[in-house]
Enzyme design. Structure first.
Site, PDB file in Angstrom:
ATOM      1  N   CYS A  20       0.853  -1.187   0.000  1.00 28.78           N
ATOM      2  CA  CYS A  20       0.000   0.000   0.000  1.00 28.78           C
ATOM      3  C   CYS A  20       0.880   1.225   0.000  1.00 28.78           C
ATOM      4  O   CYS A  20       1.147   1.802   1.038  1.00 28.78           O
ATOM      5  CB  CYS A  20      -0.919  -0.008   1.216  1.00 28.78           C
ATOM      6  SG  CYS A  20      -2.037   1.387   1.267  1.00 28.78           S
ATOM      7  N   PHE A  66       2.025  28.385   3.307  1.00 31.48           N
ATOM      8  CA  PHE A  66       2.763  29.297   4.187  1.00 31.48           C
ATOM      9  C   PHE A  66       1.911  30.502   4.574  1.00 31.48           C
ATOM     10  O   PHE A  66       2.383  31.648   4.555  1.00 31.48           O
ATOM     11  CB  PHE A  66       4.063  29.756   3.526  1.00 31.48           C
ATOM     12  CG  PHE A  66       5.094  28.678   3.393  1.00 31.48           C
ATOM     13  CD1 PHE A  66       5.680  28.093   4.507  1.00 31.48           C
ATOM     14  CD2 PHE A  66       5.488  28.238   2.131  1.00 31.48           C
ATOM     15  CE1 PHE A  66       6.642  27.095   4.375  1.00 31.48           C
ATOM     16  CE2 PHE A  66       6.442  27.241   1.991  1.00 31.48           C
ATOM     17  CZ  PHE A  66       7.022  26.669   3.107  1.00 31.48           C
ATOM     18  N   CYS A  67       0.658  30.246   4.916  1.00 34.55           N
ATOM     19  CA  CYS A  67      -0.262  31.333   5.264  1.00 34.55           C
ATOM     20  C   CYS A  67       0.060  31.853   6.663  1.00 34.55           C
ATOM     21  O   CYS A  67      -0.095  31.143   7.655  1.00 34.55           O
ATOM     22  CB  CYS A  67      -1.703  30.850   5.189  1.00 34.55           C
ATOM     23  SG  CYS A  67      -2.239  30.422   3.518  1.00 34.55           S
ATOM     24  N   LYS A  68       0.521  33.062   6.711  1.00 37.79           N
ATOM     25  CA  LYS A  68       0.844  33.745   7.959  1.00 37.79           C
ATOM     26  C   LYS A  68       0.250  35.150   7.891  1.00 37.79           C
ATOM     27  O   LYS A  68      -0.089  35.627   6.806  1.00 37.79           O
ATOM     28  CB  LYS A  68       2.370  33.828   8.151  1.00 37.79           C
ATOM     29  CG  LYS A  68       3.091  32.482   8.166  1.00 37.79           C
ATOM     30  CD  LYS A  68       2.780  31.712   9.421  1.00 37.79           C
ATOM     31  CE  LYS A  68       3.650  30.465   9.551  1.00 37.79           C
ATOM     32  NZ  LYS A  68       3.380  29.460   8.493  1.00 37.79           N
ATOM     33  N   PRO A  69       0.118  35.841   9.011  1.00 35.56           N
ATOM     34  CA  PRO A  69      -0.409  37.207   8.961  1.00 35.56           C
ATOM     35  C   PRO A  69       0.399  38.083   8.000  1.00 35.56           C
ATOM     36  O   PRO A  69       1.613  38.221   8.127  1.00 35.56           O
ATOM     37  CB  PRO A  69      -0.265  37.692  10.412  1.00 35.56           C
ATOM     38  CG  PRO A  69      -0.367  36.438  11.226  1.00 35.56           C
ATOM     39  CD  PRO A  69       0.331  35.386  10.402  1.00 35.56           C
ATOM     40  N   GLY A  70      -0.278  38.606   7.007  1.00 35.47           N
ATOM     41  CA  GLY A  70       0.362  39.518   6.067  1.00 35.47           C
ATOM     42  C   GLY A  70       1.138  38.881   4.946  1.00 35.47           C
ATOM     43  O   GLY A  70       1.741  39.588   4.133  1.00 35.47           O
ATOM     44  N   ARG A  71       1.122  37.554   4.828  1.00 31.47           N
ATOM     45  CA  ARG A  71       1.891  36.913   3.763  1.00 31.47           C
ATOM     46  C   ARG A  71       1.314  35.543   3.439  1.00 31.47           C
ATOM     47  O   ARG A  71       0.625  34.915   4.235  1.00 31.47           O
ATOM     48  CB  ARG A  71       3.362  36.770   4.138  1.00 31.47           C
ATOM     49  CG  ARG A  71       3.622  35.919   5.361  1.00 31.47           C
ATOM     50  CD  ARG A  71       4.980  35.249   5.293  1.00 31.47           C
ATOM     51  NE  ARG A  71       5.023  34.246   4.239  1.00 31.47           N
ATOM     52  CZ  ARG A  71       6.111  33.535   3.926  1.00 31.47           C
ATOM     53  NH1 ARG A  71       7.234  33.742   4.575  1.00 31.47           N
ATOM     54  NH2 ARG A  71       6.073  32.633   2.971  1.00 31.47           N
TER      55      ARG A  71
END
Length: 278
Positions: free
Chosen positions: A121, A260-265
């Protein structure tokens, strides 16, 4: 069978166990104390009396999980093809007993026959290499999302991880409205299971859940992309990175993949035309 979404509402402590652990800190001697550990149990999905798969999962929101798994794995096309579910204890874990339509059950049995006799598998549940990353059909371009609203969603993602706050041991998946508000979310020790729970809930919610995007606290693997696409999700945000196969599948099925979702980017991997940047 009980109503599809019937499940006992439990406290977060019902999904943790206190264990005697040894803690080490540089400034202190070793000490022994009780701490919270996340529950992980085998969960069997049983369709019309036949066990199809056993997954390790957190023991909550299991009807949502079963619905999401059934949709994201192509067992059903619509929630109406499941007539009811019961969550029952078994000797070593839990079973979700699913009352499946006759037509879909025949298709499921045919899939099981195709897999019979094969060993190994590498990618569980996939019958041949060509099936990897092949959603039913390419997604439409009917959704947009303003990236300026993503920060609000990221700020509140942990609100849907009460067990994670106690144990540091769960992933989250949440539905982000175009405003950035989180309509709802689920957690699990398994990132795929958390997403299936979200997809299952979305399938049974109202029209307001048609607009928006999925947000996961984990990386974006190809399975996460394919599950989302199978359920008609056009935009997938991930707190961590995406894999190469995830990017390839997202490109092929017209899914907007953002990592890579972070505050402001954020890092936009595929189909940025759905996204608006203030």
């Amino acid at each position: 069978m009980n109503n599809i979404l019937s499940e006992e509402v439990l406290n977060v402590t019902d999904f943790t166990t206190s264990r005697q652990l040894t803690l080490w800190k540089r400034e202190d001697l070793q000490s022994s104390q009780l701490d919270d550990v996340a529950e992980e149990v085998p969960v069997a999905l049983v369709y019309n009396g036949i066990s199809h798969v056993v997954m390790m999962a957190s023991p909550k929101d299991l009807t949502h999980f079963a619905m999401g798994f059934s949709l994201s794995e192509g067992i059903i096309d619509s929630p109406r093809e499941i007539y009811g579910m019961d969550v029952v204890p078994s000797c070593n874990g839990l079973e979700v007993q699913i009352d499946l339509s006759s037509r879909r059950f025949m298709g499921l049995k045919a899939r099981r026959r195709a897999l019979a006799g094969r060993t190994g598998c590498g990618v569980c549940g996939v019958e041949q290499l060509n099936d990897i990353g092949k959603p039913v059909q390419p997604l439409p371009f009917s959704q947009t999302f303003n990236l300026g609203n993503l920060d609000r969603a990221l700020k509140h993602l942990n609100d849907f991880q009460p067990t994670g706050k106690l144990t540091g041991c769960t992933h989250a998946a949440a539905w982000v409205m175009p405003s950035g508000e989180l309509a709802g979310g689920h957690e699990d020790v398994g990132r795929h299971v958390a997403l299936d729970k979200l997809l299952g809930r979305r399938a049974t919610e109202g029209e307001e859940w048609r607009q928006g995007a999925a947000l996961v606290s984990s990386r974006a693997s190809y399975e996460m992309v394919q599950k989302s696409a199978m359920c008609g999700v056009e935009i997938l945000f991930a707190v961590s990175a995406a894999t190469t196969l995830a990017v390839d599948v997202a490109e092929r099925c017209n899914l907007t993949l953002v990592g890579f979702c972070k505050p402001g980017r954020a890092t936009i991997y595929t189909h940025p035309q759905r996204l608006i940047a203030d």
